[in-house]
Design a protein around this motif. Structure first.
Motif, PDB file in Angstrom:
ATOM      1  N   ARG A 148       0.718  -4.132 -12.971  1.00 47.91           N
ATOM      2  CA  ARG A 148       0.157  -2.811 -13.255  1.00 47.91           C
ATOM      3  C   ARG A 148      -1.362  -2.943 -13.250  1.00 47.91           C
ATOM      4  O   ARG A 148      -1.887  -4.036 -13.450  1.00 47.91           O
ATOM      5  CB  ARG A 148       0.660  -2.292 -14.595  1.00 47.91           C
ATOM      6  CG  ARG A 148       2.184  -2.136 -14.581  1.00 47.91           C
ATOM      7  CD  ARG A 148       2.703  -1.345 -15.772  1.00 47.91           C
ATOM      8  NE  ARG A 148       4.155  -1.258 -15.717  1.00 47.91           N
ATOM      9  CZ  ARG A 148       4.850  -0.419 -14.960  1.00 47.91           C
ATOM     10  NH1 ARG A 148       4.236   0.438 -14.181  1.00 47.91           N
ATOM     11  NH2 ARG A 148       6.177  -0.412 -14.980  1.00 47.91           N
ATOM     12  N   ASP A 149      -2.074  -1.848 -13.008  1.00 49.22           N
ATOM     13  CA  ASP A 149      -3.538  -1.890 -12.922  1.00 49.22           C
ATOM     14  C   ASP A 149      -4.147  -2.680 -14.073  1.00 49.22           C
ATOM     15  O   ASP A 149      -3.831  -2.429 -15.245  1.00 49.22           O
ATOM     16  CB  ASP A 149      -4.124  -0.472 -12.931  1.00 49.22           C
ATOM     17  CG  ASP A 149      -3.940   0.234 -11.602  1.00 49.22           C
ATOM     18  OD1 ASP A 149      -3.790  -0.447 -10.574  1.00 49.22           O
ATOM     19  OD2 ASP A 149      -3.947   1.484 -11.595  1.00 49.22           O
ATOM     20  N   GLY A 150      -5.020  -3.635 -13.728  1.00 51.80           N
ATOM     21  CA  GLY A 150      -5.767  -4.380 -14.728  1.00 51.80           C
ATOM     22  C   GLY A 150      -4.964  -5.398 -15.522  1.00 51.80           C
ATOM     23  O   GLY A 150      -5.480  -5.972 -16.482  1.00 51.80           O
ATOM     24  N   GLN A 156       2.010  -7.307  -4.654  1.00 55.46           N
ATOM     25  CA  GLN A 156       1.230  -8.090  -3.703  1.00 55.46           C
ATOM     26  C   GLN A 156       2.196  -9.075  -3.060  1.00 55.46           C
ATOM     27  O   GLN A 156       2.751  -9.940  -3.740  1.00 55.46           O
ATOM     28  CB  GLN A 156       0.083  -8.830  -4.382  1.00 55.46           C
ATOM     29  CG  GLN A 156      -0.771  -9.595  -3.392  1.00 55.46           C
ATOM     30  CD  GLN A 156      -1.934 -10.300  -4.038  1.00 55.46           C
ATOM     31  OE1 GLN A 156      -1.874 -10.688  -5.203  1.00 55.46           O
ATOM     32  NE2 GLN A 156      -3.003 -10.473  -3.287  1.00 55.46           N
ATOM     33  N   HIS A 157       2.424  -8.899  -1.764  1.00 55.59           N
ATOM     34  CA  HIS A 157       3.329  -9.762  -1.000  1.00 55.59           C
ATOM     35  C   HIS A 157       2.507 -10.813  -0.262  1.00 55.59           C
ATOM     36  O   HIS A 157       1.578 -10.471   0.479  1.00 55.59           O
ATOM     37  CB  HIS A 157       4.112  -8.946   0.035  1.00 55.59           C
ATOM     38  CG  HIS A 157       5.150  -8.057  -0.540  1.00 55.59           C
ATOM     39  ND1 HIS A 157       4.848  -6.888  -1.220  1.00 55.59           N
ATOM     40  CD2 HIS A 157       6.500  -8.158  -0.535  1.00 55.59           C
ATOM     41  CE1 HIS A 157       5.978  -6.307  -1.595  1.00 55.59           C
ATOM     42  NE2 HIS A 157       6.990  -7.057  -1.194  1.00 55.59           N
ATOM     43  N   LEU A 158       2.851 -12.063  -0.440  1.00 52.43           N
ATOM     44  CA  LEU A 158       2.227 -13.163   0.290  1.00 52.43           C
ATOM     45  C   LEU A 158       3.308 -13.782   1.169  1.00 52.43           C
ATOM     46  O   LEU A 158       4.331 -14.248   0.664  1.00 52.43           O
ATOM     47  CB  LEU A 158       1.676 -14.209  -0.679  1.00 52.43           C
ATOM     48  CG  LEU A 158       0.731 -13.688  -1.765  1.00 52.43           C
ATOM     49  CD1 LEU A 158       0.354 -14.797  -2.723  1.00 52.43           C
ATOM     50  CD2 LEU A 158      -0.508 -13.081  -1.139  1.00 52.43           C
ATOM     51  N   GLU A 213       0.815  -1.219   0.000  1.00 55.00           N
ATOM     52  CA  GLU A 213       0.000   0.000   0.000  1.00 55.00           C
ATOM     53  C   GLU A 213       0.850   1.271   0.000  1.00 55.00           C
ATOM     54  O   GLU A 213       0.306   2.371  -0.007  1.00 55.00           O
ATOM     55  CB  GLU A 213      -0.937  -0.016   1.211  1.00 55.00           C
ATOM     56  CG  GLU A 213      -1.933  -1.167   1.130  1.00 55.00           C
ATOM     57  CD  GLU A 213      -2.765  -1.323   2.393  1.00 55.00           C
ATOM     58  OE1 GLU A 213      -2.554  -0.575   3.384  1.00 55.00           O
ATOM     59  OE2 GLU A 213      -3.629  -2.226   2.396  1.00 55.00           O
ATOM     60  N   LYS A 214       2.161   1.113   0.013  1.00 56.27           N
ATOM     61  CA  LYS A 214       3.107   2.243  -0.017  1.00 56.27           C
ATOM     62  C   LYS A 214       2.802   3.265   1.081  1.00 56.27           C
ATOM     63  O   LYS A 214       2.813   4.462   0.867  1.00 56.27           O
ATOM     64  CB  LYS A 214       3.104   2.897  -1.400  1.00 56.27           C
ATOM     65  CG  LYS A 214       3.521   1.921  -2.481  1.00 56.27           C
ATOM     66  CD  LYS A 214       3.428   2.509  -3.858  1.00 56.27           C
ATOM     67  CE  LYS A 214       3.830   1.448  -4.871  1.00 56.27           C
ATOM     68  NZ  LYS A 214       3.407   1.728  -6.204  1.00 56.27           N
ATOM     69  N   SER A 237       8.447 -15.315   1.203  1.00 61.61           N
ATOM     70  CA  SER A 237       7.553 -14.302   0.656  1.00 61.61           C
ATOM     71  C   SER A 237       7.495 -14.472  -0.855  1.00 61.61           C
ATOM     72  O   SER A 237       8.533 -14.596  -1.514  1.00 61.61           O
ATOM     73  CB  SER A 237       8.051 -12.896   1.012  1.00 61.61           C
ATOM     74  OG  SER A 237       7.146 -11.913   0.552  1.00 61.61           O
ATOM     75  N   LEU A 238       6.298 -14.502  -1.371  1.00 61.36           N
ATOM     76  CA  LEU A 238       6.062 -14.548  -2.805  1.00 61.36           C
ATOM     77  C   LEU A 238       5.547 -13.164  -3.193  1.00 61.36           C
ATOM     78  O   LEU A 238       4.585 -12.676  -2.598  1.00 61.36           O
ATOM     79  CB  LEU A 238       5.014 -15.616  -3.139  1.00 61.36           C
ATOM     80  CG  LEU A 238       4.687 -15.868  -4.586  1.00 61.36           C
ATOM     81  CD1 LEU A 238       5.926 -16.318  -5.356  1.00 61.36           C
ATOM     82  CD2 LEU A 238       3.599 -16.926  -4.681  1.00 61.36           C
TER      83      LEU A 238
END
Length: 143
Positions: free
Chosen positions: A96-98, A69-71, A24-25, A90-91
């Motif tokens: 980019r959007d969409g 997206q960090h998992l 989320e920066k 961590s994966l």
């Protein structure tokens, strides 16, 4: 609840907050994850010392239009009093959007967490890239 169990849960939450901070920066919230004297190590940053330096690096490392997206999984925590050794896999998906991810990486995290008056915080972090698939675009946005 047993103190050890409560500590382990709080440290697990700390790793989740770390991942969300990156995704989320929310750089201004870094103090809720790291100590002021944090030491961070990664292939991209080298050694970074201090919260302000870490936050400046994260801001500078942003790539325009790039999201992550960090998992985090396989968390292991060894609590010893007011300090804990913690590690996880961590994966990370870069996208980019969409669009589907254009880069995926598998990381190994090794951290030292410490109990502070505000709760558990990361004092040391070390990130190792285990593998990477896709095209890396590690240019940064202009200031």
């Amino acid at each position: 609840m047993d103190t050890l169990i409560a500590d382990r849960i709080e440290i697990a939450d700390l790793f989740s907050r770390f991942a969300l901070l990156l995704d989320e920066k929310r750089w201004d919230d870094a103090g809720t994850v790291f100590t002021d004297d944090v030491v961070g190590r990664s292939p991209r940053s080298g050694d970074i010392r201090g919260l302000d330096t870490l936050v400046a690096f994260m801001r500078q490392a942003e790539v325009e239009g790039e999201h992550t997206q960090h998992l985090t999984t396989d968390l292991l925590v060894d609590v010893r009093g007011d300090q804990a050794a913690a590690s996880a896999n961590s994966l990370v998906y870069f996208y980019r959007d969409g669009q589907a991810p254009y880069l995926t990486s598998g990381l190994r995290l090794a951290c030292t967490a410490v109990r502070t008056p505000a709760g558990w915080r990361l004092r040391e972090t070390s990130t190792s890239v285990v593998w990477m698939q896709g095209a890396a675009t590690f240019t940064t946005r202009s200031s």
